[in-house]
Write a protein that holds these residues in place. Structure first.
Motif, short mmCIF file in Angstrom:
data_model
loop_
_atom_site.label_atom_id
_atom_site.label_comp_id
_atom_site.label_asym_id
_atom_site.label_seq_id
_atom_site.Cartn_x
_atom_site.Cartn_y
_atom_site.Cartn_z
N SER A 35 36.18 13.10 55.60
CA SER A 35 35.64 12.14 54.63
C SER A 35 36.72 11.09 54.37
CB SER A 35 35.24 12.84 53.33
OG SER A 35 36.38 13.41 52.71
N ARG A 36 36.41 10.14 53.50
CA ARG A 36 37.38 9.09 53.16
C ARG A 36 37.65 9.10 51.67
NH1 ARG A 36 34.27 5.99 57.04
NH2 ARG A 36 35.56 5.51 58.87
N GLY A 37 38.84 8.64 51.33
CA GLY A 37 39.20 8.43 49.93
C GLY A 37 39.29 9.68 49.09
N GLY A 38 39.51 10.83 49.71
CA GLY A 38 39.64 12.05 48.93
C GLY A 38 38.32 12.63 48.42
N SER A 39 37.20 12.11 48.92
CA SER A 39 35.90 12.62 48.48
C SER A 39 35.57 13.92 49.21
CB SER A 39 34.80 11.59 48.73
OG SER A 39 34.69 11.32 50.13
N MET A 40 34.72 14.73 48.60
CA MET A 40 34.31 15.97 49.24
C MET A 40 33.41 15.63 50.43
SD MET A 40 35.62 18.68 47.89
CE MET A 40 34.53 20.01 48.34
N PRO A 41 33.63 16.27 51.57
CA PRO A 41 32.80 16.00 52.74
C PRO A 41 31.39 16.54 52.58
CG PRO A 41 34.32 17.79 53.20
CD PRO A 41 34.68 17.26 51.85
N THR A 42 30.48 16.02 53.40
CA THR A 42 29.11 16.50 53.40
C THR A 42 29.05 17.89 54.02
OG1 THR A 42 28.64 15.57 55.58
CG2 THR A 42 28.28 14.14 53.65
N THR A 61 41.34 17.59 46.21
CA THR A 61 40.52 17.82 47.40
C THR A 61 41.36 17.75 48.67
OG1 THR A 61 38.58 16.89 46.29
CG2 THR A 61 38.52 17.01 48.69
N THR A 62 42.17 16.70 48.78
CA THR A 62 43.00 16.53 49.99
C THR A 62 44.15 17.52 49.99
OG1 THR A 62 42.40 14.19 50.12
CG2 THR A 62 44.37 14.90 51.31
N TYR A 89 40.37 20.46 51.53
CA TYR A 89 38.91 20.58 51.55
C TYR A 89 38.27 19.47 52.36
CZ TYR A 89 38.48 24.42 48.23
OH TYR A 89 38.52 25.66 47.64
N ASP A 90 38.99 18.37 52.57
CA ASP A 90 38.41 17.26 53.32
C ASP A 90 38.99 17.12 54.72
OD1 ASP A 90 40.94 16.44 52.65
OD2 ASP A 90 40.35 14.57 51.68
#
Length: 343
Positions: A274-281, A330-331, A335-336
């Motif tokens: 993912s980008r920007g530290g967001s949780m991946p799908t 997250t990072t 988790y990402d």
């Protein structure tokens, strides 16, 4: 797909797990290790590793079978499309037949009600015209007309009902046929996917991590190089992951921050989901699981030391996952992205 290094191609057959005695003695002396006094006997049941030539021959056979399965899958897709069209047409015919049946049923019920309200018993009909033969004939003609009309309506309704039943049966048959085609197509696709996975695994086996592996399974460290500042071993792992799984959100390897990890040494890469530290799908989480599983499966041959993913770490020494402490994000908790480090 990256090609094996010239040095690897010159080696020909992949070497056994243990180094030859002469080379092991030379390396041990150069590294200041203990002197080896003799070679350990190999297990009698140990099977020789396949040569590159054998692997390529097996790969060619797998690809031929894959082409056949893909063609079979394509034919299954065409059959499913035909079944879908047939089912759609059958549903449309059933809907039209249902509309006619409903209309005819309504009209038949209306006729029955009208006849019930206006009905005149036959004996009363005859008596009412007893003094006038012409009136009697007229009433008899009317009664016959009504009977003929009722018979025609009933016959027409029977045809409508039968047509509706045929349309209903055809729609059910087409639906069952489509269900069979969907199941068959899923089976064909599953076979093709498994074959493609076998090809990927066979391609992986064509690559051996560059450098020297010790007798305990670990590897002699390498110097980073190239514009990306990573070691040849890490570069091979990065290339194979990128080509096999695709990593749409980027791969981060070397960084200058001295955090005690492998990144500043050129021996680690992060495969972002993912980008920007967001949780991946959910799909990207599955991709990360697949990358981690692949890395574990190929760890000995590619010199992979440890993997970090979703606040867990897998190390080649133990061969198991263990939970890590919370690092606060997250990072930071991986988790990402899965993190892969090589020796």
């Amino acid at each position: 797909m990256a090609v094996a290094s010239p040095a690897h191609r010159r080696r020909g057959p992949l070497r056994p797990f243990r180094l030859p005695l002469a080379l092991a003695l030379t390396l041990t002396g150069a590294l200041g290790g203990a002197v080896i006094t003799g070679a350990e006997p190999r297990p009698a049941t140990a099977a020789p590793k396949p040569t590159v030539k054998q692997l390529k021959k097996e790969l060619a056979a797998l690809q031929k079978e894959s082409d056949r399965l893909i063609t079979d899958y394509y034919n299954g897709r065409i059959a499913r499309e035909k079944a879908e069209k047939a089912e759609k047409a059958a549903k449309e015919r059933l809907a039209a037949a249902q509309e006619v049946l409903d209309r005819e049923s309504t009209e038949l019920r209306a006729m029955a009600v009208a006849q019930y309200i206006d009905a005149v018993p036959a004996d009363r009909l005859l008596l009412s015209g007893a003094g006038d033969p012409n009136a009697l004939l007229n009433r008899l003609a009317l009664a016959r007309h009504l009977a003929d009309r009722q018979h025609a309506r009933l016959s027409g309704f029977a045809r409508v009902r039968d047509e509706h039943a045929r349309a209903e049966a055809e729609a059910a048959a087409r639906a069952a046929e489509l269900a069979d085609q969907v199941a068959d197509l899923a089976e064909r696709k599953g076979k093709a996917v498994k074959q493609i996975d076998k090809i990927k695994d066979k391609i992986d086996q064509l690559y051996q991590a560059p450098g020297v592996r010790r007798s305990d399974g670990t590897w002699v460290p390498q110097l980073p190089g190239g514009a990306d500042h990573i070691t040849p071993r890490m570069r091979l792992v990065k290339t194979l992951v990128q080509e096999r799984f695709d990593v749409p959100f980027g791969i981060g390897c070397y960084r200058t921050i001295q955090d005690g990890g492998e990144h500043p040494l050129g021996r680690a890469c992060d495969f972002m989901l993912s980008r920007g530290g967001s949780m991946p799908t959910a799909g990207e989480v599955a991709r990360g699981n697949e990358i981690a599983a692949w890395a574990i499966k190929n760890s000995k041959r590619l010199g992979i030391m440890y993997i970090i993913y979703r606040q867990r770490i897998w190390h080649a020494r133990t061969g198991t996952w263990r939970t890590m402490s919370d690092r606060g994000g997250t990072t930071a908790n991986h988790y990402d992205h899965p993190h892969i480090s090589v020796y």
